[in-house]
Write an enzyme that holds these catalytic residues in place. Structure first.
Site, short mmCIF file in Angstrom:
data_model
loop_
_atom_site.label_atom_id
_atom_site.label_comp_id
_atom_site.label_asym_id
_atom_site.label_seq_id
_atom_site.Cartn_x
_atom_site.Cartn_y
_atom_site.Cartn_z
N ASP A 25 10.37 69.39 52.19
CA ASP A 25 9.42 70.23 51.45
C ASP A 25 9.77 71.71 51.58
OD1 ASP A 25 6.60 68.04 52.19
OD2 ASP A 25 7.98 68.07 50.49
N HIS B 167 26.84 61.55 66.09
CA HIS B 167 28.23 61.07 65.96
C HIS B 167 28.44 59.72 66.64
CE1 HIS B 167 30.24 65.16 64.78
NE2 HIS B 167 29.28 64.76 63.94
N GLU C 232 33.31 67.25 55.71
CA GLU C 232 32.76 68.30 56.59
C GLU C 232 33.13 67.98 58.03
OE1 GLU C 232 30.28 67.99 59.01
OE2 GLU C 232 29.98 70.11 59.44
N GLU C 233 33.08 66.70 58.37
CA GLU C 233 33.33 66.31 59.76
C GLU C 233 34.77 66.60 60.19
OE1 GLU C 233 30.98 65.79 61.60
OE2 GLU C 233 29.37 64.70 60.63
N ASP D 52 5.20 68.58 46.33
CA ASP D 52 5.46 67.88 47.59
C ASP D 52 6.50 66.81 47.29
OD1 ASP D 52 4.71 65.23 49.28
OD2 ASP D 52 4.47 67.06 50.46
N ILE D 53 7.56 66.78 48.05
CA ILE D 53 8.62 65.77 47.82
C ILE D 53 8.24 64.50 48.59
CG2 ILE D 53 11.08 65.27 47.98
CD1 ILE D 53 10.44 67.63 46.16
N ASP E 187 22.19 70.36 56.98
CA ASP E 187 23.06 69.46 57.74
C ASP E 187 22.28 69.08 59.00
OD1 ASP E 187 26.45 69.76 59.17
OD2 ASP E 187 24.98 68.13 59.15
N1 DTR Z 1 28.65 70.39 62.60
C1 DTR Z 1 27.57 69.52 62.22
C2 DTR Z 1 26.45 69.47 63.21
C3 DTR Z 1 26.02 70.79 63.69
C4 DTR Z 1 26.17 71.23 64.96
N2 DTR Z 1 25.63 72.51 65.07
C5 DTR Z 1 25.13 72.84 63.87
C6 DTR Z 1 24.51 74.01 63.46
C7 DTR Z 1 24.12 74.13 62.13
C8 DTR Z 1 24.38 73.08 61.23
C9 DTR Z 1 25.03 71.89 61.64
C10 DTR Z 1 25.38 71.78 62.97
C11 DTR Z 1 28.11 68.13 62.02
O1 DTR Z 1 28.49 67.51 62.99
O2 DTR Z 1 28.10 67.70 60.86
ZN ZN Z 2 28.62 65.60 62.28
ZN ZN Z 3 26.67 67.20 59.76
#
Ligand code: DTR
Ligand code: ZN
Ligand code: ZN
Ligand code: CA
Length: 441
Positions: A309, A290, A174-175, A46-47, A203
């Site tokens: 977990d 966001h 990633e954004e 268990d974390i 994510d």
């Molecule tokens: N793109 C991600 C948020 C996000 C939106 N739909 C999904 C589906 C599956 C994983 C992530 C996401 C972000 O804004 O970082």
């Molecule tokens: Zn995002």
């Molecule tokens: Zn994200």
């Protein structure tokens, strides 16, 4: 209770159809390479939620000390990466910082390899570490980053010795469009790509009005997650909007089996969903998505705890599976008539569950019954249509039948997909049929 379908079975082929030999019972599905027997899985610990939340507090403090965010190219991102890297270095991980450039600014991925395990069969778990510029990004995506970090620390803390090799990753930018993860996959040699049996993405896994969404890209991985939630009596839904929306996309596009978890972003929770998960119908899963209010107060503890977990369960389960045996065979035994001096015919084989690209020595076994083999031209067609010539016609080769095994360098081709054997009879007189053919990966 869904049972994981990951076990090895003999290859079978249906008349007129084609069947892979990876999974018993169900139709073949793209999934992890099969294993002959599941090694005894040492259960994941268990974390502790408190540990995960402590990381979130650190990330929030980092944002507060660096202009209010942890965005790509900003000091807050670098400080976040240093925080995570220090923890991993102290826990005995081999860490690598991979630089890339986007929007004229240098970004960074953090990769952490756990020494040990079979490097030819690697399980990866990753999350993006960057926030938007609007705020500290605690749910998006401190939640995923902290959960992956604490799972990696638990691997070290418990002395877990996986069969497969474990690699953890924190992505930059990633954004801005999965820039960091794209850069990582693009710079993987083909041979290294094929060594990644699974990539797990996390994510947004602590949304304040949470849903429990499981990526449905790879059924084998999805099953492992589902087993966890089923054991806890938590209903889940398939995460269907994700394709292309997070860091699993570059891995999936490279033919690597992917999975992951998500608790929702800007979309609204329905009444039905609120009835099964609790929370507030008509409100988005994360109203601070966001926005500057994406702070440590923007986390649902139960969702974060449960999903962390689930992450650990899946890392331990996949990490404990024995690597698949060499030589997974896919076969089609359906007869296909070859018209005399006529159009080419094809026989398909759907390949599933093979990670990465095809091998540089792909074995193509053919059995073509024909009274004058010199009439025949034989090609292998890869899933993307690329043709590999196996046999040319030969006017004076009057021997019957083509029963042999060709070896093809197909390493440029993604393994999963529908391969075809194409046969054409180019001289009149004499004819025959494809009796069977097979691919050995
Ligand atoms: N793109 C991600 C948020 C996000 C939106 N739909 C999904 C589906 C599956 C994983 C992530 C996401 C972000 O804004 O970082
Ligand atoms: Zn995002
Ligand atoms: Zn994200
Ligand atoms: Ca002929």
């Amino acid at each position: 209770m869904r049972r994981s379908r990951i076990r090895r079975v003999a290859t079978i082929a249906a008349a007129g159809g084609v069947l892979a030999g990876l999974f018993a019972g169900a139709a073949p599905s793209a999934a992890l390479p099969a294993v002959p027997e599941k090694a005894a899985v040492t259960a994941a610990p268990d974390i502790p939620l408190a540990n995960v939340k402590a990381h979130l507090s650190q990330l929030q403090s980092i944002a507060a000390a660096n202009g209010g965010n942890r965005a790509h190219g900003r000091a807050g991102y670098q400080a976040s990466l240093n925080y995570i890297k220090d923890q991993l270095d102290s826990a005995g991980y081999t860490t690598t910082v991979q630089a890339f450039t986007t929007s004229g600014t240098t970004g960074y991925n953090l990769i952490a390899d756990r020494p040990g395990g079979d490097p030819d069969h690697t399980v990866m778990a990753g999350s993006h570490l960057d926030s938007v510029t609007a705020g500290p990004g605690i749910n998006d995506n401190g939640s995923g980053s902290a959960a992956v970090l604490e799972t990696a620390l638990a691997v070290a803390r418990t002395g877990y010795q996986p069969t497969r090799h474990l690699r953890f990753a924190w992505w930059g930018a990633e954004e801005l469009g999965m820039i960091g993860s794209d850069h990582y996959v693009d710079n993987l040699a083909s041979a290294d790509r094929s060594k990644i049996d699974a990539y797990l993405n996390f994510d947004m896994i602590g949304s304040p009005n949470p849903g429990y969404f499981v990526y449905d890209d790879d059924p084998g991985i999805e099953d492992v997650f589902q087993d966890f939630y089923a054991a806890k009596g938590i209903p889940t839904e398939a995460e269907t909007e994700g394709d292309g929306r997070s860091d699993h996309a570059p891995f999936k596009n490279a033919g690597i089996p992917v999975g992951g978890l998500f608790t929702g972003a800007e979309r609204t929770k329905t009444t039905t969903q609120a009835q099964k998960w609790g929370g507030t119908a008509g409100q988005s899963f994360d109203p601070c998505y966001h926005r500057s209010c994406d702070t440590t107060a923007n986390i649902d503890d139960t969702a974060l705890d449960t999903n962390t977990d689930a992450l650990a369960h899946t890392v331990w389960t996949l990490g404990s599976q024995a690597p698949p045996p060499p030589g997974t065979v896919f076969e089609n035994t359906a007869d296909v008539s070859v018209p005399d001096a006529g159009a080419a015919v094809t026989s398909p084989i759907a390949v599933t569950g093979v990670a990465g690209n095809a091998p540089s020595a792909l074995e193509v076994g053919v059995d073509i019954q024909h009274s004058y083999r010199g009439d025949l031209v034989v090609d292998l067609l890869a899933p993307d249509g690329t043709a590999y010539r196996l046999k040319n016609s030969s006017y004076f080769d009057s021997a019957p039948d083509v029963v042999t095994t060709y070896t093809v360098n197909a390493s440029a081709e993604v393994a999963n997909g529908t391969w075809k054997l194409r046969v054409q009879d180019v001289y009149s007189g004499d004819t025959g049929f494809i009796d069977s053919w097979k691919l050995t990966f």
